[in-house]
Design an enzyme around this catalytic site. Structure first.
Site, PDB file in Angstrom:
ATOM      1  N   ASN A 114      -0.958  -2.770  -0.290  1.00 46.73           N
ATOM      2  CA  ASN A 114       0.026  -1.759  -0.687  1.00 46.73           C
ATOM      3  C   ASN A 114       0.665  -1.019   0.486  1.00 46.73           C
ATOM      4  O   ASN A 114       1.069   0.124   0.370  1.00 46.73           O
ATOM      5  CB  ASN A 114      -0.583  -0.803  -1.721  1.00 46.73           C
ATOM      6  CG  ASN A 114      -1.813  -0.102  -1.200  1.00 46.73           C
ATOM      7  OD1 ASN A 114      -2.165  -0.247  -0.036  1.00 46.73           O
ATOM      8  ND2 ASN A 114      -2.459   0.679  -2.051  1.00 46.73           N
ATOM      9  N   HIS A 117      -1.323   3.536   4.189  1.00 47.13           N
ATOM     10  CA  HIS A 117      -2.382   4.514   3.894  1.00 47.13           C
ATOM     11  C   HIS A 117      -1.909   5.884   4.340  1.00 47.13           C
ATOM     12  O   HIS A 117      -1.241   6.006   5.365  1.00 47.13           O
ATOM     13  CB  HIS A 117      -3.675   4.187   4.664  1.00 47.13           C
ATOM     14  CG  HIS A 117      -4.594   5.377   4.750  1.00 47.13           C
ATOM     15  ND1 HIS A 117      -5.432   5.727   3.725  1.00 47.13           N
ATOM     16  CD2 HIS A 117      -4.734   6.344   5.699  1.00 47.13           C
ATOM     17  CE1 HIS A 117      -6.078   6.853   4.058  1.00 47.13           C
ATOM     18  NE2 HIS A 117      -5.666   7.240   5.254  1.00 47.13           N
TER      19      HIS A 117
HETATM   20  P1  RTP Z   1      -5.222   4.730   0.814  1.00 48.56           P
HETATM   21  O1  RTP Z   1      -6.594   5.376   0.872  1.00 48.56           O
HETATM   22  O2  RTP Z   1      -5.196   3.361   1.447  1.00 48.56           O
HETATM   23  O3  RTP Z   1      -4.156   5.641   1.318  1.00 48.56           O
HETATM   24  O4  RTP Z   1      -4.822   4.474  -0.720  1.00 48.56           O
HETATM   25  P2  RTP Z   1      -4.994   5.456  -1.948  1.00 48.56           P
HETATM   26  O5  RTP Z   1      -5.568   6.765  -1.518  1.00 48.56           O
HETATM   27  O6  RTP Z   1      -3.685   5.475  -2.672  1.00 48.56           O
HETATM   28  O7  RTP Z   1      -6.038   4.650  -2.832  1.00 48.56           O
HETATM   29  P3  RTP Z   1      -7.637   4.668  -2.777  1.00 48.56           P
HETATM   30  O8  RTP Z   1      -8.133   4.888  -4.165  1.00 48.56           O
HETATM   31  O9  RTP Z   1      -8.136   5.563  -1.688  1.00 48.56           O
HETATM   32  O10 RTP Z   1      -7.963   3.157  -2.426  1.00 48.56           O
HETATM   33  C1  RTP Z   1      -7.962   2.734  -1.076  1.00 48.56           C
HETATM   34  C2  RTP Z   1      -7.318   1.373  -0.964  1.00 48.56           C
HETATM   35  O11 RTP Z   1      -8.170   0.397  -1.572  1.00 48.56           O
HETATM   36  C3  RTP Z   1      -7.370  -0.640  -2.106  1.00 48.56           C
HETATM   37  N1  RTP Z   1      -7.632  -0.757  -3.529  1.00 48.56           N
HETATM   38  N2  RTP Z   1      -7.751  -1.906  -4.141  1.00 48.56           N
HETATM   39  N3  RTP Z   1      -8.145  -3.921  -6.066  1.00 48.56           N
HETATM   40  C4  RTP Z   1      -8.157  -2.646  -6.456  1.00 48.56           C
HETATM   41  O12 RTP Z   1      -8.317  -2.317  -7.597  1.00 48.56           O
HETATM   42  C5  RTP Z   1      -7.979  -1.633  -5.430  1.00 48.56           C
HETATM   43  N4  RTP Z   1      -8.019  -0.324  -5.618  1.00 48.56           N
HETATM   44  C6  RTP Z   1      -7.780   0.233  -4.411  1.00 48.56           C
HETATM   45  C7  RTP Z   1      -5.923  -0.285  -1.857  1.00 48.56           C
HETATM   46  O13 RTP Z   1      -5.503  -0.905  -0.640  1.00 48.56           O
HETATM   47  C8  RTP Z   1      -5.983   1.206  -1.702  1.00 48.56           C
HETATM   48  O14 RTP Z   1      -4.874   1.679  -0.989  1.00 48.56           O
HETATM   49 MG    MG Z   2      -7.305   6.953  -0.336  1.00 46.32          MG
END
Ligand code: RTP
Ligand code: MG
Length: 140
Positions: A114, A117
């Site tokens: 995505n 970060h």
């Molecule tokens: P980030 O930490 O990367 O900024 O993203 P975020 O806060 O929007 O999302 P987070 O819940 O912290 O998840 C970290 C990263 O893990 C990957 N992810 N994969 N396959 C899945 O269901 C899944 N869920 C999360 C994504 O790369 C996410 O940005």
């Molecule tokens: Mg996150």
């Protein structure tokens, strides 16, 4: 609202598709200033440390694999309310849910890959910045 710093990563899907300039243009257009930036290839240990909060999640192995699959660009962004503002500019974690004009809506291909970060709170921003940058590498 005070001037803040947040930590950003342009993820391997962004470098692979040569989109770092396009993403930076969105960041700068939103009024955030890139006050530190470098291109690195994360080690497995760096990625595991960075995403330690997700170590028990089913996608953790895939996430570490992805984050070490190619170069990333790590950044420090500065601006008014930078942490919340950057989360808004990034858009929802799943690009299918991301608002029009956000980085993830514009560029991301899946919830895993995505594109960016951004830190989610002042405490995590401070820890994340310190993991990748020395104080004298940040020039405001
Ligand atoms: P980030 O930490 O990367 O900024 O993203 P975020 O806060 O929007 O999302 P987070 O819940 O912290 O998840 C970290 C990263 O893990 C990957 N992810 N994969 N396959 C899945 O269901 C899944 N869920 C999360 C994504 O790369 C996410 O940005
Ligand atoms: Mg996150």
């Amino acid at each position: 609202m005070a001037v803040q710093r947040t930590f950003s990563i342009l993820k391997p899907d962004a470098t692979r598709r040569n989109l770092t300039g396009a993403v930076n243009a969105v960041i700068e257009k939103a009024g955030l200033r890139i006050v530190a930036q470098k291109r690195i290839h994360m080690t497995k240990v760096q990625a595991e440390t960075f995403y330690a909060v997700h170590s028990a999640r089913p996608f953790f192995g895939e996430l570490v694999e992805f984050m070490t699959s190619g170069p990333v660009v790590v950044q420090v962004l500065e601006g008014e309310d930078a942490i919340t503002k950057y989360r808004e500019v990034m858009g929802a974690t799943n690009p299918a849910n991301a608002a029009e004009g956000t980085i993830r809506k514009l560029f991301a291909e899946s919830v895993g890959e995505n594109t960016v970060h951004g830190s989610d709170a002042p405490e995590t921003a401070a820890v994340e910045i310190a993991q990748f940058f020395a104080g004298n590498e940040i020039v405001g």
